[in-house]
Enzyme design. Sequence first.
Site, PDB file in Angstrom:
ATOM      1  N   GLU A  58      83.015  43.153  32.184  1.00  0.00           N
ATOM      2  CA  GLU A  58      82.438  41.676  32.295  1.00  0.00           C
ATOM      3  C   GLU A  58      81.759  41.884  30.827  1.00  0.00           C
ATOM      4  OE1 GLU A  58      80.186  38.819  34.896  1.00  0.00           O
ATOM      5  OE2 GLU A  58      79.265  40.771  34.472  1.00  0.00           O
ATOM      6  N   TRP A  80      85.369  36.958  38.242  1.00  0.00           N
ATOM      7  CA  TRP A  80      85.322  35.450  37.975  1.00  0.00           C
ATOM      8  C   TRP A  80      86.405  34.675  38.633  1.00  0.00           C
ATOM      9  CZ3 TRP A  80      81.811  32.415  35.361  1.00  0.00           C
ATOM     10  CH2 TRP A  80      80.616  33.221  34.834  1.00  0.00           C
ATOM     11  N   TYR A 103      79.061  32.800  28.894  1.00  0.00           N
ATOM     12  CA  TYR A 103      78.313  33.534  28.227  1.00  0.00           C
ATOM     13  C   TYR A 103      78.676  34.065  26.878  1.00  0.00           C
ATOM     14  CZ  TYR A 103      76.277  33.884  32.932  1.00  0.00           C
ATOM     15  OH  TYR A 103      75.746  33.781  34.118  1.00  0.00           O
ATOM     16  N   CYS A 169      73.716  32.120  34.729  1.00  0.00           N
ATOM     17  CA  CYS A 169      72.696  32.378  35.606  1.00  0.00           C
ATOM     18  C   CYS A 169      71.633  33.149  35.017  1.00  0.00           C
ATOM     19  CB  CYS A 169      73.115  33.062  36.904  1.00  0.00           C
ATOM     20  SG  CYS A 169      74.288  31.837  37.996  1.00  0.00           S
ATOM     21  N   ARG A 189      67.839  32.551  35.512  1.00  0.00           N
ATOM     22  CA  ARG A 189      67.241  31.328  36.421  1.00  0.00           C
ATOM     23  C   ARG A 189      67.653  31.351  37.767  1.00  0.00           C
ATOM     24  NH1 ARG A 189      71.593  28.010  37.747  1.00  0.00           N
ATOM     25  NH2 ARG A 189      73.284  28.348  37.137  1.00  0.00           N
ATOM     26  N   ASP A 192      71.469  35.977  42.939  1.00  0.00           N
ATOM     27  CA  ASP A 192      72.209  36.137  43.874  1.00  0.00           C
ATOM     28  C   ASP A 192      71.849  37.649  44.225  1.00  0.00           C
ATOM     29  OD1 ASP A 192      73.948  37.334  45.808  1.00  0.00           O
ATOM     30  OD2 ASP A 192      75.744  36.314  45.410  1.00  0.00           O
TER      31      ASP A 192
END
Length: 287
Positions: A58, A80, A103, A169, A189, A192
């Site tokens: 990733e 994803w 991103y 995120c 922000r 999880d």
Amino acid sequence: MRTYLDLLQRILDDGDWYENRTGVRTIGVFGHQMTFDLRQGFPLVTTKKVHFPAVVAELLFFLGGYTDVRWLQDRRCRIWNEWATAEHCARRGLQEFDLGPIYGWQWRHFGARYRGMKGERDGSIDYAGEGVDQVEWAQRQLRENPDSRQILISAWNPVDKPKQALPPCHVSIHLRARAGRLHSCLFQRSADCFLGVPFNIASYALLTLMFAQCCGLEPGTFVHFLSDAHLYENHLDQVREQLRREPRPLPRVRLNPTVTDVREFRMEDVELLDYDPHPKLSGEVAV
């Protein structure tokens, strides 16, 4: 990784219950900080097994500026997939497998106009030179102006938000060189804390190690600030099991010392050593 377990315990003890866009209730706190000394080991959670190759894949996906989820799938990284279905993509005007300007796009082409996937599955991309390459800029600043307090990489772009499969995120990372060591601070922000945060810690700690090596610095601290830190209701049994487990010694990461540009790392350039976690704990992702 006791600091991560402290986060889980704080959410269970002090968190508030609330609804959210996924339809699965969460319990959470607002504002939490964790600090990891990268000299003491690599901060990969040991109270459950984290699939480190997916972390690496990733991160390289982001560093490449790619948006085609099949690049990840070809490397056995499926984290994803839920955001790249034909139905999910269509709601954002994207074709199947296209995550949109997420991103890596923002890291490597900030400000450029996104026109969809461009031959990314094989590692090629047709957006070279478009927008601001924040990764190249940050690396150059750390080499040429290491005392700067302005070296940030941002993934948040309100213009592109409607076209993103999932708005970022983990929003921005601040890189700071001091006394020959590279420190970093991540602002997230939305967090999880069972499924995502262990990946996020490992990913940005690894990115810090990469920048340090390529800029002639030693690793320092990684500070992780979480704004909305939450646990999903269907993960609480797994979280309580984690809290019953004793953390084990941290592993180490060895990077290929011949790599001198953060954008040129490959899967085989990253090696995880001495990782001895407790067994895997699974949970369903809330989309």
